[in-house]
Design a protein around this motif. Structure first.
Motif, PDB file in Angstrom:
ATOM      1  N   LEU A  52       0.932  -1.217   0.002  1.00 44.59           N
ATOM      2  CA  LEU A  52      -0.052  -0.237  -0.144  1.00 44.59           C
ATOM      3  C   LEU A  52       0.956   1.199   0.163  1.00 44.59           C
ATOM      4  O   LEU A  52       1.795   1.247   0.860  1.00 44.59           O
ATOM      5  CB  LEU A  52      -0.795  -0.074   1.140  1.00 44.59           C
ATOM      6  CG  LEU A  52      -2.058  -0.837   1.379  1.00 44.59           C
ATOM      7  CD1 LEU A  52      -1.855  -2.448   0.993  1.00 44.59           C
ATOM      8  CD2 LEU A  52      -2.893  -0.552   2.407  1.00 44.59           C
ATOM      9  N   ARG A  53       0.924   1.962  -1.159  1.00 45.83           N
ATOM     10  CA  ARG A  53       1.603   3.189  -1.049  1.00 45.83           C
ATOM     11  C   ARG A  53       0.816   4.445  -0.619  1.00 45.83           C
ATOM     12  O   ARG A  53      -0.333   4.674  -0.834  1.00 45.83           O
ATOM     13  CB  ARG A  53       1.914   3.663  -2.621  1.00 45.83           C
ATOM     14  CG  ARG A  53       2.880   2.720  -3.260  1.00 45.83           C
ATOM     15  CD  ARG A  53       3.314   3.143  -4.613  1.00 45.83           C
ATOM     16  NE  ARG A  53       4.083   2.315  -5.106  1.00 45.83           N
ATOM     17  CZ  ARG A  53       4.465   2.201  -6.578  1.00 45.83           C
ATOM     18  NH1 ARG A  53       3.973   3.196  -7.233  1.00 45.83           N
ATOM     19  NH2 ARG A  53       5.326   1.457  -6.980  1.00 45.83           N
ATOM     20  N   LEU A  54       1.474   4.978   0.608  1.00 39.83           N
ATOM     21  CA  LEU A  54       0.861   6.060   1.260  1.00 39.83           C
ATOM     22  C   LEU A  54       1.604   7.324   0.971  1.00 39.83           C
ATOM     23  O   LEU A  54       2.891   7.259   1.121  1.00 39.83           O
ATOM     24  CB  LEU A  54       0.683   5.460   3.020  1.00 39.83           C
ATOM     25  CG  LEU A  54       0.070   4.216   3.118  1.00 39.83           C
ATOM     26  CD1 LEU A  54       0.343   3.881   4.749  1.00 39.83           C
ATOM     27  CD2 LEU A  54      -1.486   4.543   2.956  1.00 39.83           C
ATOM     28  N   ASP A  60       6.727   9.853   1.953  1.00 38.78           N
ATOM     29  CA  ASP A  60       6.062   8.586   1.793  1.00 38.78           C
ATOM     30  C   ASP A  60       6.193   7.577   2.391  1.00 38.78           C
ATOM     31  O   ASP A  60       7.442   7.423   2.786  1.00 38.78           O
ATOM     32  CB  ASP A  60       6.370   8.366   0.013  1.00 38.78           C
ATOM     33  CG  ASP A  60       5.684   9.399  -0.700  1.00 38.78           C
ATOM     34  OD1 ASP A  60       4.734  10.254  -0.512  1.00 38.78           O
ATOM     35  OD2 ASP A  60       6.335   9.542  -1.942  1.00 38.78           O
ATOM     36  N   TRP A  61       5.313   6.727   2.671  1.00 39.22           N
ATOM     37  CA  TRP A  61       5.628   5.232   3.195  1.00 39.22           C
ATOM     38  C   TRP A  61       5.066   4.084   2.448  1.00 39.22           C
ATOM     39  O   TRP A  61       4.146   4.164   1.716  1.00 39.22           O
ATOM     40  CB  TRP A  61       4.856   5.463   4.671  1.00 39.22           C
ATOM     41  CG  TRP A  61       5.494   6.194   5.695  1.00 39.22           C
ATOM     42  CD1 TRP A  61       5.383   7.732   5.862  1.00 39.22           C
ATOM     43  CD2 TRP A  61       6.569   5.816   6.575  1.00 39.22           C
ATOM     44  NE1 TRP A  61       6.045   8.063   6.760  1.00 39.22           N
ATOM     45  CE2 TRP A  61       6.731   6.801   7.286  1.00 39.22           C
ATOM     46  CE3 TRP A  61       7.165   4.674   7.018  1.00 39.22           C
ATOM     47  CZ2 TRP A  61       7.556   6.923   8.551  1.00 39.22           C
ATOM     48  CZ3 TRP A  61       7.756   4.600   8.019  1.00 39.22           C
ATOM     49  CH2 TRP A  61       8.026   5.630   9.001  1.00 39.22           C
ATOM     50  N   ALA A  62       5.699   2.990   2.682  1.00 42.50           N
ATOM     51  CA  ALA A  62       5.013   1.551   1.931  1.00 42.50           C
ATOM     52  C   ALA A  62       4.742   0.802   3.139  1.00 42.50           C
ATOM     53  O   ALA A  62       5.454   0.539   3.890  1.00 42.50           O
ATOM     54  CB  ALA A  62       6.289   1.175   1.074  1.00 42.50           C
ATOM     55  N   LYS A  80       8.903   5.364  -1.048  1.00 42.61           N
ATOM     56  CA  LYS A  80       7.622   5.164  -1.971  1.00 42.61           C
ATOM     57  C   LYS A  80       7.156   3.441  -2.253  1.00 42.61           C
ATOM     58  O   LYS A  80       6.215   3.328  -2.523  1.00 42.61           O
ATOM     59  CB  LYS A  80       7.932   5.930  -3.347  1.00 42.61           C
ATOM     60  CG  LYS A  80       6.900   5.777  -4.334  1.00 42.61           C
ATOM     61  CD  LYS A  80       7.181   6.570  -5.439  1.00 42.61           C
ATOM     62  CE  LYS A  80       6.114   6.366  -6.451  1.00 42.61           C
ATOM     63  NZ  LYS A  80       6.421   7.330  -7.759  1.00 42.61           N
ATOM     64  N   GLY A  81       8.301   2.826  -1.815  1.00 36.45           N
ATOM     65  CA  GLY A  81       8.114   1.465  -2.110  1.00 36.45           C
ATOM     66  C   GLY A  81       8.662   0.830  -3.351  1.00 36.45           C
ATOM     67  O   GLY A  81       9.153   1.708  -3.958  1.00 36.45           O
TER      68      GLY A  81
END
Length: 185
Positions: A52-54, A60-62, A80-81
């Motif tokens: 889930l890309r947040l 940004d967090w993955a 970003k993942g």
């Protein structure tokens, strides 16, 4: 992350606390759900592994989620993942989660006491993760208990189905004080 097979209930609670602390401060919204490309195996994807890309204003967090039998876990990383796997089919569940939660604000995570489960809250929806290694499943819930879809179903669930919160409980007694592996801390 790839070394983990599954999490015990204390590890689920520990990771949920870490996610709660890091992600709530960042004020994140869901950008999209992707099937990640595995860097060690280019061109390969793993079924029931999602990111889930947040996104937020500053960072940004993955959020990685594995709902594979015997490999049930979740984790976060500040990035970003990974890129989406080229040629990987998107499951109906991943498409549903992405479509329904895109742009929704992450509002928290909960764990039922001494259970291998996590409830990720996004505005008026919940992504429920049942992390029991022999029966992993993800549910998308609207409001308090209306099931929109399940990772075991193909696509959206028939309207009117109510979520049974008892599904999150394990049969038998959980171990009273399992250890938290050092690589999680």
């Amino acid at each position: 992350m790839s070394e983990w097979k599954h999490l015990n209930w204390r590890e689920v609670e520990f990771l949920a606390g870490s996610i709660q602390q890091n992600l709530l401060e960042a004020r994140l919204t869901l950008d999209r759900v992707v099937v990640p490309q595995l860097l060690r195996f280019p061109g390969v994807y793993v079924k029931s592994l999602y990111v889930l890309r947040l996104t937020g204003r500053k960072e940004d967090w993955a959020l990685w989620i594995s709902l594979r039998k015997q490999f049930t876990w979740f984790a976060i990383e500040k990035s970003k993942g990974p890129p989406a796997a080229t040629g990987a089919p998107q499951s109906a569940f991943a498409q549903l989660v992405s479509r329904r939660l895109q742009g929704k604000k992450f509002t928290g995570i909960e764990t039922p006491k001494q259970e291998r489960a996590a409830v990720l809250r996004f505005d008026d929806h919940a992504l429920v993760l049942r992390l029991i290694p022999t029966q992993p499943e993800g549910f998308l819930i609207a409001g308090r208990d209306q099931v929109l879809g399940s990772s075991r179903d193909s696509g959206e669930t028939k309207s009117g189905r109510i979520f049974d919160w008892g599904l999150l409980t394990q049969k038998g007694n959980p171990p009273p004080n399992p250890i938290i592996r050092e690589d999680l801390t």
